[in-house]
Design a protein around this motif. Structure first.
Motif, short mmCIF file in Angstrom:
data_model
loop_
_atom_site.label_atom_id
_atom_site.label_comp_id
_atom_site.label_asym_id
_atom_site.label_seq_id
_atom_site.Cartn_x
_atom_site.Cartn_y
_atom_site.Cartn_z
N ARG A 56 0.85 -1.19 0.00
CA ARG A 56 0.00 0.00 0.00
C ARG A 56 0.88 1.24 0.00
O ARG A 56 2.07 1.17 0.31
CB ARG A 56 -0.91 0.00 1.21
CG ARG A 56 -0.19 0.10 2.53
CD ARG A 56 -1.10 -0.15 3.73
NE ARG A 56 -0.37 -0.02 4.99
CZ ARG A 56 0.45 -0.92 5.51
NH1 ARG A 56 0.68 -2.06 4.87
NH2 ARG A 56 1.07 -0.71 6.66
N VAL A 57 0.27 2.36 -0.34
CA VAL A 57 0.95 3.65 -0.30
C VAL A 57 0.47 4.40 0.94
O VAL A 57 -0.74 4.50 1.19
CB VAL A 57 0.66 4.48 -1.58
CG1 VAL A 57 1.23 5.88 -1.46
CG2 VAL A 57 1.24 3.76 -2.79
N GLU A 58 1.42 4.89 1.73
CA GLU A 58 1.12 5.74 2.88
C GLU A 58 2.00 6.97 2.77
O GLU A 58 3.22 6.86 2.88
CB GLU A 58 1.39 5.02 4.19
CG GLU A 58 0.42 3.92 4.52
CD GLU A 58 0.69 3.28 5.87
OE1 GLU A 58 1.58 3.74 6.62
OE2 GLU A 58 0.00 2.29 6.17
N GLY A 59 1.38 8.12 2.55
CA GLY A 59 2.16 9.35 2.41
C GLY A 59 3.13 9.25 1.25
O GLY A 59 2.73 9.01 0.12
N GLU A 60 4.41 9.40 1.55
CA GLU A 60 5.47 9.35 0.54
C GLU A 60 6.10 7.96 0.40
O GLU A 60 7.14 7.82 -0.22
CB GLU A 60 6.57 10.36 0.90
CG GLU A 60 6.10 11.80 0.93
CD GLU A 60 5.80 12.33 -0.45
OE1 GLU A 60 6.52 11.99 -1.40
OE2 GLU A 60 4.83 13.08 -0.57
N ASN A 61 5.49 6.94 1.01
CA ASN A 61 6.12 5.63 1.06
C ASN A 61 5.27 4.53 0.46
O ASN A 61 4.04 4.53 0.58
CB ASN A 61 6.44 5.24 2.51
CG ASN A 61 7.44 6.17 3.13
OD1 ASN A 61 8.48 6.45 2.56
ND2 ASN A 61 7.13 6.68 4.31
N LEU A 62 5.95 3.54 -0.12
CA LEU A 62 5.35 2.28 -0.53
C LEU A 62 5.65 1.31 0.60
O LEU A 62 6.81 1.12 0.99
CB LEU A 62 5.98 1.79 -1.84
CG LEU A 62 5.64 0.38 -2.29
CD1 LEU A 62 4.14 0.23 -2.53
CD2 LEU A 62 6.44 0.01 -3.53
N ILE A 63 4.62 0.69 1.16
CA ILE A 63 4.76 -0.19 2.31
C ILE A 63 4.53 -1.63 1.87
O ILE A 63 3.51 -1.96 1.27
CB ILE A 63 3.73 0.16 3.42
CG1 ILE A 63 3.75 1.65 3.75
CG2 ILE A 63 3.94 -0.71 4.64
CD1 ILE A 63 5.03 2.15 4.36
#
Length: 73
Positions: A56-63
């Motif tokens: 998933r994408v959270e803010g500026e990150n791919l998790i």
């Protein structure tokens, strides 16, 4: 020799802020479009080999969806 370009996906087919799996020359990739920008990563997390397209994408990150490792977009 001129570069050979093979489309992985059409821009309109890549949902915004959603990891999308792709493959090029037998290599798993993950593509993330955010507005007019795109990030492309090797598609498997180096920690456990999980597909990053399942993350998933959270803010500026791919998790990573398996163990939560994060990658800056």
């Amino acid at each position: 020799m001129e570069p050979h370009h093979i489309p992985i996906a059409r821009w309109s087919e890549i949902p915004d802020s959603t990891p999308t799996g792709a493959e090029a020359d037998g290599i798993d990739l993950v593509v993330v479009r955010r507005g007019s920008e795109v990030s492309v990563f090797e598609g498997r997390c180096p920690h456990r080999g999980a597909l990053l397209a399942d993350g998933r994408v959270e803010g500026e990150n791919l998790i990573c969806g398996v163990h939560g490792w994060d990658y800056r977009l």
